[in-house]
Design an enzyme around this catalytic site. Sequence first.
Site, short mmCIF file in Angstrom:
data_model
loop_
_atom_site.label_atom_id
_atom_site.label_comp_id
_atom_site.label_asym_id
_atom_site.label_seq_id
_atom_site.Cartn_x
_atom_site.Cartn_y
_atom_site.Cartn_z
N SER A 77 95.26 38.46 -15.02
CA SER A 77 94.35 38.58 -13.87
C SER A 77 94.58 37.55 -12.79
O SER A 77 94.11 37.71 -11.66
CB SER A 77 92.89 38.50 -14.35
N LYS A 122 89.16 32.04 -12.50
CA LYS A 122 89.23 32.82 -11.27
C LYS A 122 89.37 31.88 -10.08
O LYS A 122 89.22 30.67 -10.19
CB LYS A 122 87.96 33.68 -11.07
#
Length: 270
Positions: A77, A122
Amino acid sequence: MDTEAQHTERDRSSHPSDSEQPSDPEGPEERSRSALTGWITQWVPGGRITVALLGLLTFLLLFSTFVLQPFQIPSGSMERGLRIGDRVLVNKLAYRFGDGPQRGDVVVFDGTGLFGPGDYIKRVVGVGGDHVVCCDREGRVQVNGQSVDESAFLYPGDRPSTVPFDVVVPDGTLFVLGDHRSASSDSRDHLGSPGGGMIPVDEVIGRADWILWPFGHATHLDRPDAYARVPDAEADGAAGGAAGGVSGGTAGPTSGGASGGARRSEGADG
């Protein structure tokens, strides 16, 4: 010759003064620090080597708990920067004595009750008060009216988002996205969930500062310049007039649906 004076002088020199009295040899002797260490090493199997190893492990545990901790990247990701299997070093003191997370920082946070059980990694796109929109006419993310060129870290071939969103980030929270947008489950996927997909700053474990492993991929993770021109939230009228949360548009799940977690090096799920 005055013999009495000679005797007096001799008597004085033969008796030490009060300040020179010898210490009492019968008094109790204090236990030295080395004696205590010696006693411990006698009772611990392995002696001094075992004691030294236990001390080292205790130091490393405290250091990992409060200062720096390695995490393993379990998904794609955050590609292209962070690849599956990379070990990153997370600075737990980065936000303890100064400003909080900044736009562009790569952070690890506890996603329990937000994204799912475990730790996630993230990139911060919006901080408290920011008005984050996707997309402008050129397909770029806008923060406080400023379009952000994410090409330096976005996964090749990915668009900034295939899902439109228009949100104002509540104070004390973060809006986060993965760099591999088509394979990242991030704030976009949880806009309709409790908390609106925002990450409380209190849940941030730390900032990922280094890739440690593999050695050929080791590097320092700098904050990209793409966010340097983004104005403060007060400068954007649209952000200032919203109360927070979703201000327009809808968001569905992104393609790929990867969890985008971050695993501790000791193997915690995420």
